[in-house]
Design an enzyme around this catalytic site. Sequence first.
Site, PDB file in Angstrom:
ATOM      1  N   PRO A   1       1.333  -1.226   0.260  1.00 37.45           N
ATOM      2  CA  PRO A   1       0.750  -0.326   0.102  1.00 37.45           C
ATOM      3  C   PRO A   1       0.711   1.030   0.208  1.00 37.45           C
ATOM      4  CG  PRO A   1       0.042  -1.316   2.197  1.00 37.45           C
ATOM      5  CD  PRO A   1       0.898  -1.365   1.354  1.00 37.45           C
ATOM      6  N   GLU A   2       0.481   1.754  -0.921  1.00 35.95           N
ATOM      7  CA  GLU A   2       0.628   4.016  -0.698  1.00 35.95           C
ATOM      8  C   GLU A   2      -0.421   3.859   0.061  1.00 35.95           C
ATOM      9  OE1 GLU A   2       3.444   6.149  -1.964  1.00 35.95           O
ATOM     10  OE2 GLU A   2       4.535   4.669  -3.555  1.00 35.95           O
TER      11      GLU A   2
ATOM     12  N   HIS B   1      -0.388 -17.372   5.404  1.00 36.59           N
ATOM     13  CA  HIS B   1       0.196 -15.611   5.611  1.00 36.59           C
ATOM     14  C   HIS B   1      -1.466 -14.697   5.825  1.00 36.59           C
ATOM     15  CE1 HIS B   1       3.494 -16.253   4.244  1.00 36.59           C
ATOM     16  NE2 HIS B   1       3.818 -16.393   2.841  1.00 36.59           N
TER      17      HIS B   1
ATOM     18  N   ARG C   1       4.944 -11.128   4.124  1.00 40.97           N
ATOM     19  CA  ARG C   1       5.759 -10.263   4.615  1.00 40.97           C
ATOM     20  C   ARG C   1       6.595  -9.565   5.872  1.00 40.97           C
ATOM     21  NH1 ARG C   1       8.891  -6.231   0.491  1.00 40.97           N
ATOM     22  NH2 ARG C   1      10.864  -6.705   1.585  1.00 40.97           N
TER      23      ARG C   1
END
Length: 274
Positions: free
Chosen positions: A2-3, A95, A114
């Site tokens: 995301p930005e 995840h 991550r």
Amino acid sequence: MPELPEVETTRRGLAPHVVGQTIDRLLVRDARLRWPVEPALPRQLKNRVVQALERRAKYLLFRFEHGTVISHLGMSGSWRVITDAANSEQDYRTHDHLALLLGSGDELRYHDPRRFGCFLFTKTPDQHPLITELGPEPLGDQFDGEYLFAISRGRKAPIKSFLMDNHNVVGVGNIYAQEALFRAGIHPLRQAGRVSRERYLVLAGVVKEILAYAIERGGTTLRDFLNSDGEPGYFAQELTVYGRAGQQCHACGAVIREVRLSNRTTGYCPQCQT
DNA sequence: AGTTTAACCTGGGTGC
DNA sequence: TGCACCCAGGTTAAAC
């Protein structure tokens, strides 16, 4: 992934499903995020009602009467709404670290390969160090060219690093910093203190334009971004320099170059950006 | 105090 | 196929 536009798109997608809902259960499948999810959190949230879902910088804020969950998507986090959760309980993907089981029967799942994201509860969000250090919102009235000019005097850091520093303005990540500097015609390595007032006026304007446009488009830019309905954003054809090293500048035909700046790839046009 | 660097993680792509 | 290496949307903490 995301930005800021992607975080805002996520917020808008989740809000109708979660605001006003009771948390029947918080399921922690893997607590090892940026900061470990507190073992006490499931019982702190149990039977509490989400009053609002807000955003500050790239943080999602789940508001409860007794406190706030501060959540970040890191580099690879995403939320997904499961509307038929009763039939898909076994369907957890690798995840999928968190699941919010709601009174409606819907389920919100947090997925983050991550694990740079976070999910933290605090009773006093206004005093939380993650929040208090933040600069102004880029789309707010506090952020404009005069402001950037004023705080940049004497600063020697490259303008790109300056723009990406959350103390100065929040929500401008690696892609949008590059795109904004191209549109403003400013070389990414130029010292922040050596950018004129006039150029800061342009820069602040294009930052607002780009972010607002991307939000309008549902979080463009990201290759693999899925909004909370599972639909992809548009991967922008409009990108000018990000990922275009070696290709021709759309504006002048010069070859786009690339430099490494605080470990981040930075594309720019050597002719348009000075 | 400002600025730079390393670190946190996994996965995908590339080249040998 | 396998393996080593590089890269990725972010941010913090520690080092200059």
